[in-house]
Design a protein around this motif. Structure first.
Motif, PDB file in Angstrom:
ATOM      1  N   MET A   1       7.251  19.374  10.436  1.00  0.00           N
ATOM      2  CA  MET A   1       7.837  18.928  10.684  1.00  0.00           C
ATOM      3  C   MET A   1       6.022  17.933  10.146  1.00  0.00           C
ATOM      4  SD  MET A   1      10.607  18.410  10.402  1.00  0.00           S
ATOM      5  CE  MET A   1      11.127  16.475   9.730  1.00  0.00           C
ATOM      6  N   LYS A   2       5.065  17.728  10.621  1.00  0.00           N
ATOM      7  CA  LYS A   2       3.603  17.826  10.233  1.00  0.00           C
ATOM      8  C   LYS A   2       3.538  17.894   8.818  1.00  0.00           C
ATOM      9  CE  LYS A   2      -0.704  17.730  11.915  1.00  0.00           C
ATOM     10  NZ  LYS A   2      -1.844  18.491  12.520  1.00  0.00           N
ATOM     11  N   GLU A   3       3.660  19.148   8.900  1.00  0.00           N
ATOM     12  CA  GLU A   3       3.325  19.578   7.323  1.00  0.00           C
ATOM     13  C   GLU A   3       3.686  18.965   6.029  1.00  0.00           C
ATOM     14  OE1 GLU A   3       0.385  21.136   6.597  1.00  0.00           O
ATOM     15  OE2 GLU A   3       0.063  21.557   8.670  1.00  0.00           O
ATOM     16  N   LEU A   4       4.955  18.618   6.866  1.00  0.00           N
ATOM     17  CA  LEU A   4       6.894  18.742   5.543  1.00  0.00           C
ATOM     18  C   LEU A   4       5.945  16.770   5.019  1.00  0.00           C
ATOM     19  CD1 LEU A   4      10.079  20.114   6.641  1.00  0.00           C
ATOM     20  CD2 LEU A   4       8.714  19.885   4.414  1.00  0.00           C
ATOM     21  N   LYS A   5       6.041  16.370   6.594  1.00  0.00           N
ATOM     22  CA  LYS A   5       5.073  14.252   6.493  1.00  0.00           C
ATOM     23  C   LYS A   5       3.707  14.619   5.247  1.00  0.00           C
ATOM     24  CE  LYS A   5       7.750  13.167   9.935  1.00  0.00           C
ATOM     25  NZ  LYS A   5       7.997  11.994  11.063  1.00  0.00           N
ATOM     26  N   ALA A   6       3.297  14.696   6.005  1.00  0.00           N
ATOM     27  CA  ALA A   6       1.847  15.475   4.780  1.00  0.00           C
ATOM     28  C   ALA A   6       1.674  15.585   3.865  1.00  0.00           C
ATOM     29  CB  ALA A   6       0.680  16.210   5.674  1.00  0.00           C
ATOM     30  N   TYR A   7       3.398  16.624   2.948  1.00  0.00           N
ATOM     31  CA  TYR A   7       3.085  16.020   1.679  1.00  0.00           C
ATOM     32  C   TYR A   7       4.309  15.207   1.237  1.00  0.00           C
ATOM     33  CZ  TYR A   7       6.437  17.588  -2.214  1.00  0.00           C
ATOM     34  OH  TYR A   7       6.586  16.893  -3.815  1.00  0.00           O
TER      35      TYR A   7
ATOM     36  N   PHE B   1      -0.735   5.676  -7.442  1.00  0.00           N
ATOM     37  CA  PHE B   1      -1.620   5.801  -8.547  1.00  0.00           C
ATOM     38  C   PHE B   1      -0.338   5.839  -9.816  1.00  0.00           C
ATOM     39  CE2 PHE B   1      -4.719   7.963 -11.615  1.00  0.00           C
ATOM     40  CZ  PHE B   1      -5.456   7.088 -11.573  1.00  0.00           C
ATOM     41  N   LEU B   2      -0.077   6.500 -10.060  1.00  0.00           N
ATOM     42  CA  LEU B   2       0.590   6.100 -11.186  1.00  0.00           C
ATOM     43  C   LEU B   2       1.380   5.191 -11.443  1.00  0.00           C
ATOM     44  CD1 LEU B   2       2.762   9.182 -11.374  1.00  0.00           C
ATOM     45  CD2 LEU B   2       0.367   9.355 -12.676  1.00  0.00           C
ATOM     46  N   ASP B   3       1.794   4.221 -10.570  1.00  0.00           N
ATOM     47  CA  ASP B   3       2.990   3.063 -10.644  1.00  0.00           C
ATOM     48  C   ASP B   3       1.568   1.739 -11.060  1.00  0.00           C
ATOM     49  OD1 ASP B   3       5.129   4.064 -10.078  1.00  0.00           O
ATOM     50  OD2 ASP B   3       5.620   3.815  -7.904  1.00  0.00           O
ATOM     51  N   GLU B   4       0.486   2.207 -10.326  1.00  0.00           N
ATOM     52  CA  GLU B   4      -0.173   1.184 -10.526  1.00  0.00           C
ATOM     53  C   GLU B   4      -0.908   1.905 -11.712  1.00  0.00           C
ATOM     54  OE1 GLU B   4      -3.459   1.718  -7.411  1.00  0.00           O
ATOM     55  OE2 GLU B   4      -2.105   1.216  -6.096  1.00  0.00           O
ATOM     56  N   HIS B   5      -1.348   2.403 -12.329  1.00  0.00           N
ATOM     57  CA  HIS B   5      -1.796   2.659 -14.614  1.00  0.00           C
ATOM     58  C   HIS B   5      -0.389   2.453 -15.146  1.00  0.00           C
ATOM     59  CE1 HIS B   5      -5.167   3.125 -10.919  1.00  0.00           C
ATOM     60  NE2 HIS B   5      -5.835   2.510 -11.878  1.00  0.00           N
TER      61      HIS B   5
ATOM     62  N   TYR C   1      -6.595  14.583 -11.116  1.00  0.00           N
ATOM     63  CA  TYR C   1      -6.930  15.618 -10.214  1.00  0.00           C
ATOM     64  C   TYR C   1      -6.639  15.388  -9.050  1.00  0.00           C
ATOM     65  CZ  TYR C   1      -8.342  20.599  -9.578  1.00  0.00           C
ATOM     66  OH  TYR C   1      -9.238  21.350  -8.874  1.00  0.00           O
ATOM     67  N   GLU C   2      -7.232  15.317  -8.786  1.00  0.00           N
ATOM     68  CA  GLU C   2      -7.664  14.880  -7.095  1.00  0.00           C
ATOM     69  C   GLU C   2      -6.462  14.693  -6.331  1.00  0.00           C
ATOM     70  OE1 GLU C   2      -9.320  11.232  -3.568  1.00  0.00           O
ATOM     71  OE2 GLU C   2     -10.389  11.407  -5.420  1.00  0.00           O
ATOM     72  N   LEU C   3      -6.066  14.112  -7.151  1.00  0.00           N
ATOM     73  CA  LEU C   3      -4.388  13.177  -6.147  1.00  0.00           C
ATOM     74  C   LEU C   3      -3.374  14.396  -6.832  1.00  0.00           C
ATOM     75  CD1 LEU C   3      -3.892   9.391  -7.071  1.00  0.00           C
ATOM     76  CD2 LEU C   3      -5.023  10.844  -5.055  1.00  0.00           C
ATOM     77  N   PHE C   4      -3.233  15.557  -7.520  1.00  0.00           N
ATOM     78  CA  PHE C   4      -2.898  16.273  -8.550  1.00  0.00           C
ATOM     79  C   PHE C   4      -2.985  18.056  -7.408  1.00  0.00           C
ATOM     80  CE2 PHE C   4      -1.567  20.581  -9.777  1.00  0.00           C
ATOM     81  CZ  PHE C   4       0.222  19.967 -10.371  1.00  0.00           C
ATOM     82  N   HIS C   5      -4.253  18.214  -7.083  1.00  0.00           N
ATOM     83  CA  HIS C   5      -4.954  18.949  -6.058  1.00  0.00           C
ATOM     84  C   HIS C   5      -4.200  19.122  -4.602  1.00  0.00           C
ATOM     85  CE1 HIS C   5      -6.465  22.708  -4.513  1.00  0.00           C
ATOM     86  NE2 HIS C   5      -7.526  21.739  -3.836  1.00  0.00           N
ATOM     87  N   LYS C   6      -4.174  17.158  -4.135  1.00  0.00           N
ATOM     88  CA  LYS C   6      -4.229  17.218  -3.092  1.00  0.00           C
ATOM     89  C   LYS C   6      -2.234  17.332  -2.504  1.00  0.00           C
ATOM     90  CE  LYS C   6      -7.610  13.674  -1.158  1.00  0.00           C
ATOM     91  NZ  LYS C   6      -7.349  12.328  -1.267  1.00  0.00           N
ATOM     92  N   LEU C   7      -1.527  17.277  -3.272  1.00  0.00           N
ATOM     93  CA  LEU C   7      -0.581  17.143  -3.803  1.00  0.00           C
ATOM     94  C   LEU C   7      -0.188  18.852  -4.091  1.00  0.00           C
ATOM     95  CD1 LEU C   7       2.304  16.115  -3.607  1.00  0.00           C
ATOM     96  CD2 LEU C   7       2.170  15.322  -6.096  1.00  0.00           C
ATOM     97  N   ASP C   8      -0.504  19.562  -4.580  1.00  0.00           N
ATOM     98  CA  ASP C   8      -0.401  21.526  -4.861  1.00  0.00           C
ATOM     99  C   ASP C   8      -0.821  21.880  -3.618  1.00  0.00           C
ATOM    100  OD1 ASP C   8       0.390  23.169  -6.856  1.00  0.00           O
ATOM    101  OD2 ASP C   8      -1.852  24.138  -6.271  1.00  0.00           O
ATOM    102  N   TYR C   9      -1.425  21.813  -3.487  1.00  0.00           N
ATOM    103  CA  TYR C   9      -1.954  21.948  -2.050  1.00  0.00           C
ATOM    104  C   TYR C   9      -1.748  22.339  -0.620  1.00  0.00           C
ATOM    105  CZ  TYR C   9      -4.799  23.217   2.454  1.00  0.00           C
ATOM    106  OH  TYR C   9      -5.086  24.448   3.524  1.00  0.00           O
TER     107      TYR C   9
ATOM    108  N   ASP D   1       3.264  10.161  -1.938  1.00  0.00           N
ATOM    109  CA  ASP D   1       3.245   9.007  -1.956  1.00  0.00           C
ATOM    110  C   ASP D   1       2.520   8.548  -2.310  1.00  0.00           C
ATOM    111  OD1 ASP D   1       6.362   8.646  -1.537  1.00  0.00           O
ATOM    112  OD2 ASP D   1       5.795   8.135   0.757  1.00  0.00           O
ATOM    113  N   GLU D   2       0.765   9.114  -2.214  1.00  0.00           N
ATOM    114  CA  GLU D   2      -0.332   8.571  -2.676  1.00  0.00           C
ATOM    115  C   GLU D   2      -0.232   8.883  -4.251  1.00  0.00           C
ATOM    116  OE1 GLU D   2      -5.104   9.627  -2.126  1.00  0.00           O
ATOM    117  OE2 GLU D   2      -3.442  11.295  -1.466  1.00  0.00           O
ATOM    118  N   PHE D   3       0.122  10.166  -5.108  1.00  0.00           N
ATOM    119  CA  PHE D   3      -0.025  10.476  -6.603  1.00  0.00           C
ATOM    120  C   PHE D   3       0.729   9.150  -7.258  1.00  0.00           C
ATOM    121  CE2 PHE D   3       1.369  12.875  -9.695  1.00  0.00           C
ATOM    122  CZ  PHE D   3       0.448  13.822 -10.561  1.00  0.00           C
ATOM    123  N   TYR D   4       2.223   8.597  -6.595  1.00  0.00           N
ATOM    124  CA  TYR D   4       3.058   8.403  -7.422  1.00  0.00           C
ATOM    125  C   TYR D   4       2.857   6.052  -7.012  1.00  0.00           C
ATOM    126  CZ  TYR D   4       6.209  11.476  -8.806  1.00  0.00           C
ATOM    127  OH  TYR D   4       6.770  12.320  -9.281  1.00  0.00           O
TER     128      TYR D   4
END
Length: 76
Positions: A7-13, A23-27, A51-59, A18-21
Motif C-alpha cells: 500500500m505504501k508503494e501504491l500511494k507513492a505511485y 504539472f500538466l494542469d499548470e502548463h 522528464y524528471e516527473l515522468f522518470h519518477k512516475l515510471d520508476y 498526481d505530481e505529473f498531472y
C-alpha cells in the motif's frame, strides 16, 4: 511483501502521478467542452522537468510491477 508495504508503494505511485498531472494542469490549458488537454496552442514545456516527473512516475510503476511479479512467483 506485506500488505502495508504494498500500500505504501501504491500511494507513492499515486503521489508521483498526481505530481505529473499537476504539472500538466499548470502548463496546458483544457478544452472547455471536453475537459481534455488542449494542445492546439502548442504550449512549450520544460523538457527537463517533464522528464524528471515522468522518470519518477515510471520508476515507481516499474517498482510496483516488480513487487507484483515477485508476489505471483512466491505464490506458485
Amino acid at each position: 511483501m506485506d500488505k502495508e508495504s504494498i500500500m505504501k508503494e501504491l500511494k507513492a505511485y499515486e503521489a508521483r502521478r498526481d505530481e505529473f498531472y499537476r504539472f500538466l494542469d499548470e502548463h496546458i490549458p483544457h478544452d472547455a467542452s471536453t475537459g481534455l488537454y488542449d494542445f492546439r496552442e502548442k504550449t512549450m514545456l520544460d523538457a527537463e522537468k517533464v522528464y524528471e516527473l515522468f522518470h519518477k512516475l515510471d520508476y515507481q510503476a516499474r517498482k510496483i510491477r516488480g513487487i507484483v511479479i515477485n508476489e505471483i512467483i512466491e505464490k506458485q
